[in-house]
Design a protein around this motif. Structure first.
Motif, PDB file in Angstrom:
ATOM      1  N   LYS A  78       4.955  10.712   2.381  1.00  0.00           N
ATOM      2  CA  LYS A  78       4.708   9.507   1.872  1.00  0.00           C
ATOM      3  C   LYS A  78       5.235   7.945   2.319  1.00  0.00           C
ATOM      4  O   LYS A  78       6.333   8.219   2.528  1.00  0.00           O
ATOM      5  CB  LYS A  78       5.354   9.637   0.611  1.00  0.00           C
ATOM      6  CG  LYS A  78       5.012  10.370  -0.470  1.00  0.00           C
ATOM      7  CD  LYS A  78       5.626  11.486  -1.623  1.00  0.00           C
ATOM      8  CE  LYS A  78       4.861  12.027  -2.213  1.00  0.00           C
ATOM      9  NZ  LYS A  78       5.418  12.167  -3.605  1.00  0.00           N
ATOM     10  N   VAL A  90      -2.489   6.148  -2.336  1.00  0.00           N
ATOM     11  CA  VAL A  90      -2.921   6.441  -3.858  1.00  0.00           C
ATOM     12  C   VAL A  90      -2.670   5.312  -4.624  1.00  0.00           C
ATOM     13  O   VAL A  90      -2.873   5.990  -6.110  1.00  0.00           O
ATOM     14  CB  VAL A  90      -1.746   7.732  -4.048  1.00  0.00           C
ATOM     15  CG1 VAL A  90      -2.175   9.204  -2.689  1.00  0.00           C
ATOM     16  CG2 VAL A  90      -0.029   6.990  -3.453  1.00  0.00           C
ATOM     17  N   ASP A  91      -1.492   4.136  -4.263  1.00  0.00           N
ATOM     18  CA  ASP A  91      -1.525   2.769  -5.374  1.00  0.00           C
ATOM     19  C   ASP A  91      -1.286   1.821  -4.470  1.00  0.00           C
ATOM     20  O   ASP A  91      -1.591   1.707  -3.283  1.00  0.00           O
ATOM     21  CB  ASP A  91      -0.422   3.726  -5.820  1.00  0.00           C
ATOM     22  CG  ASP A  91      -0.089   1.968  -7.114  1.00  0.00           C
ATOM     23  OD1 ASP A  91      -0.816   1.761  -7.737  1.00  0.00           O
ATOM     24  OD2 ASP A  91       0.928   2.109  -7.457  1.00  0.00           O
ATOM     25  N   MET A  92      -2.123   0.465  -5.014  1.00  0.00           N
ATOM     26  CA  MET A  92      -1.703  -0.394  -4.370  1.00  0.00           C
ATOM     27  C   MET A  92      -1.122  -1.238  -5.196  1.00  0.00           C
ATOM     28  O   MET A  92      -1.622  -1.782  -6.491  1.00  0.00           O
ATOM     29  CB  MET A  92      -3.377  -0.757  -3.716  1.00  0.00           C
ATOM     30  CG  MET A  92      -3.700   0.348  -2.876  1.00  0.00           C
ATOM     31  SD  MET A  92      -6.029  -0.873  -2.407  1.00  0.00           S
ATOM     32  CE  MET A  92      -5.967  -0.393  -4.020  1.00  0.00           C
ATOM     33  N   ASP A  93      -0.498  -2.588  -4.606  1.00  0.00           N
ATOM     34  CA  ASP A  93      -0.481  -3.143  -5.448  1.00  0.00           C
ATOM     35  C   ASP A  93      -0.585  -4.553  -4.799  1.00  0.00           C
ATOM     36  O   ASP A  93      -0.255  -5.115  -3.530  1.00  0.00           O
ATOM     37  CB  ASP A  93       1.245  -3.149  -6.027  1.00  0.00           C
ATOM     38  CG  ASP A  93       2.204  -4.623  -6.293  1.00  0.00           C
ATOM     39  OD1 ASP A  93       1.457  -5.520  -7.192  1.00  0.00           O
ATOM     40  OD2 ASP A  93       3.514  -4.776  -6.661  1.00  0.00           O
ATOM     41  N   TYR A 120       0.787  -1.218  -0.095  1.00  0.00           N
ATOM     42  CA  TYR A 120       0.119  -0.100  -0.135  1.00  0.00           C
ATOM     43  C   TYR A 120       0.990   0.929  -0.151  1.00  0.00           C
ATOM     44  O   TYR A 120       1.674   1.015   1.003  1.00  0.00           O
ATOM     45  CB  TYR A 120      -1.052  -0.123   0.909  1.00  0.00           C
ATOM     46  CG  TYR A 120      -1.989  -1.461   1.326  1.00  0.00           C
ATOM     47  CD1 TYR A 120      -3.166  -0.962   0.288  1.00  0.00           C
ATOM     48  CD2 TYR A 120      -1.867  -2.442   2.163  1.00  0.00           C
ATOM     49  CE1 TYR A 120      -3.468  -2.077   0.497  1.00  0.00           C
ATOM     50  CE2 TYR A 120      -2.486  -3.165   2.024  1.00  0.00           C
ATOM     51  CZ  TYR A 120      -3.623  -3.487   1.720  1.00  0.00           C
ATOM     52  OH  TYR A 120      -4.544  -4.394   1.067  1.00  0.00           O
TER      53      TYR A 120
END
Length: 469
Positions: free
Chosen positions: A345, A376-379, A191
């Motif tokens: 961040k 803001v982004d997820m893998d 995350y």
């Protein structure tokens, strides 16, 4: 078990050890993409070493898959056994007794980054296949392919690309986990988050910057923060508080005062993020110290949240997210953080039981979004679970039992190529009772275990060619 194969592997042991020493000397950490080197020049160099070794050992099929992956193959059948290992490594970190890229032999061990994770297994697998080739063992309608990737530590883009170009094997394994084997793996989620520092601190101290973490699947062993007090006297008090915190909590923080500014350096202990409890997170140590300083404002609220919901825990228990099933327990690791005066961040790695995969993201969002943290982004990785009576599982279990005489009950650890490549499971290379030195200082492999690895890999790949599925 093929005794002639075991004997031939023993006869090739010196060459196998020499090759491992040589490949460890290539510092194949991810680098800036270049023409013909999508993961950096050292990753491309290690790929070339593997291909050159394959040709040196007399293999006719040595293939470069667009400078991301290579494979070395033997046999002419229509069905494929694939062995998938990675040649990239994480940065060396600190605290080594012997050179991390020296490939030196001490105490009957080969030392260096990649000896366990995962160059050693690639070389052992290659020499096992070489021994099969030398003996001319019949493979029937099968081929055996040793695949070497160079982006496992940065997200497995290499193997996703390989599968898109070359397809999946009919059966196989990745020697990048634990023996006896894993029939499943925990799901791996990353995350990527941000938190706007819109309100200035209300106390007498502010965070100018903080930075720590490079590789997302490592517990960061170093971090550094720059703080600013209202005056020089205040800065000295912060330095004194740092020393007191370390004495009371057993942390390694050092403070350097320059006028009103204080530079704090945190030293931890790196570990693989699948076992964060084996490491000491350098970023967390700074955050927990700062949480005691009553900063106020946006930064203060974030620190309050972190102390209450995460702290030094690695199991999600403070968030009410602790879970466990036959696939293992949830683990939490703060991988990376960057702070300036306007933005925070950070990246966390959550590894979770298979049965929790559908709820974990919603639960995590509920925790962080309630305090203004944005995802803001997820893998989000996929995982798998093989039935215990699957031919792949039963074949590998039989090989392990025959060669070691030990219990072959499968385990469930890992974060391997098996999540990107269908029809394979982790098989080795760390034995029960052997310390897991992946991503840690003094990574090394016992030579006797290394030779046993090759025997297990060789017998396993050959046994898979003798099955109908």
């Amino acid at each position: 078990m093929v005794e002639a194969l075991n004997k031939r592997i023993e006869e090739n042991a010196d060459k196998m050890i020499q090759s491992l020493s040589e490949i460890v000397q290539i510092p194949s950490v991810y680098g800036e993409p270049q023409e013909g080197a999508p993961y950096g020049k050292e990753s491309r160099r290690v790929l070339q070493y593997a291909m050159d070794l394959g040709k040196k050992l007399g293999f006719e099929t040595v293939v470069n898959v667009d400078d991301k992956v290579c494979y070395i193959e033997y046999g002419t059948g229509s069905k494929l056994v694939g062995i998938f290992a990675h040649l990239d490594v994480v940065p060396e970190g600190k605290g080594w007794t012997y050179p991390p890229f020296g490939g030196e032999i001490h105490n009957h061990r080969v030392y260096g980054r990649g000896t366990v994770d995962n160059k050693g297994s690639f070389i052992a697998s290659l020499y096992a296949l070489y021994s099969i080739k030398e003996l001319g063992l019949p493979l029937g309608d099968w081929r055996i392919r040793i695949v070497g990737g160079t982006n496992e530590e940065k997200g497995m883009d290499d193997m996703k690309y390989y599968v898109s170009k070359c397809g999946a094997p009919d059966a196989g394994f990745t020697p990048d986990g634990l023996f006896p084997m894993s029939f499943t793996e925990r799901v791996i989620n990353y995350y990527f988050m941000s938190y706007a520092l819109t309100e200035a601190p209300t106390g007498s101290l502010k965070v100018v910057s903080l930075k720590g973490g490079n590789i997302l699947n490592m517990v960061p062993d170093e971090a550094e923060a720059v703080l600013e007090a209202v005056d020089e006297a205040g800065a000295k008090k912060v330095a004194e508080a740092t020393a007191k915190y370390c004495a009371e909590n057993g942390k390694e923080l050092t403070a350097e005062v320059d006028g009103k500014q204080i530079k704090i350096h945190s030293k931890g202990l790196c570990a693989h993020s699948c076992t964060p409890f084996n490491g000491k997170n350098a970023i967390v140590a700074i955050l927990m110290f700062l949480a005691e300083q009553n900063l106020g404002g946006s930064m203060g609220r974030f620190l309050d949240f972190f102390k209450e919901k995460i702290g030094y825990t690695t199991d999600g228990s403070l968030m009410g997210m602790a879970r466990a099933d036959e696939c293992g327990k949830l683990t939490f690791s703060l991988s990376k953080m960057e702070i300036d005066e306007s933005m925070l961040k950070w990246v966390v790695n959550i590894r979770l039981p298979f049965t929790y995969k559908d709820e974990v993201t919603a639960d995590w969002k509920a925790q962080v979004e309630s305090v203004g943290i944005k995802i803001v982004d997820m893998d989000l990785h996929k995982s798998y679970r093989f039935p215990l009576d699957h031919p792949l599982i039963t074949t590998l279990r039989t090989v392990y039992e025959e060669l070691t005489g030990k219990d072959s009950t499968p385990s469930f650890e890992g974060g391997t190529y098996a999540q990107a490549v269908p029809n394979i499971v982790p098989f080795g290379s760390i034995f029960p009772g052997t310390p897991d030195l992946c991503h840690r200082p003094d990574e090394c492999i016992e030579i006797d275990e290394y030779i046993l690895d090759a025997k297990l890999f060789g017998n396993a790949m050959y046994a898979l060619t003798q099955t109908d599925k």
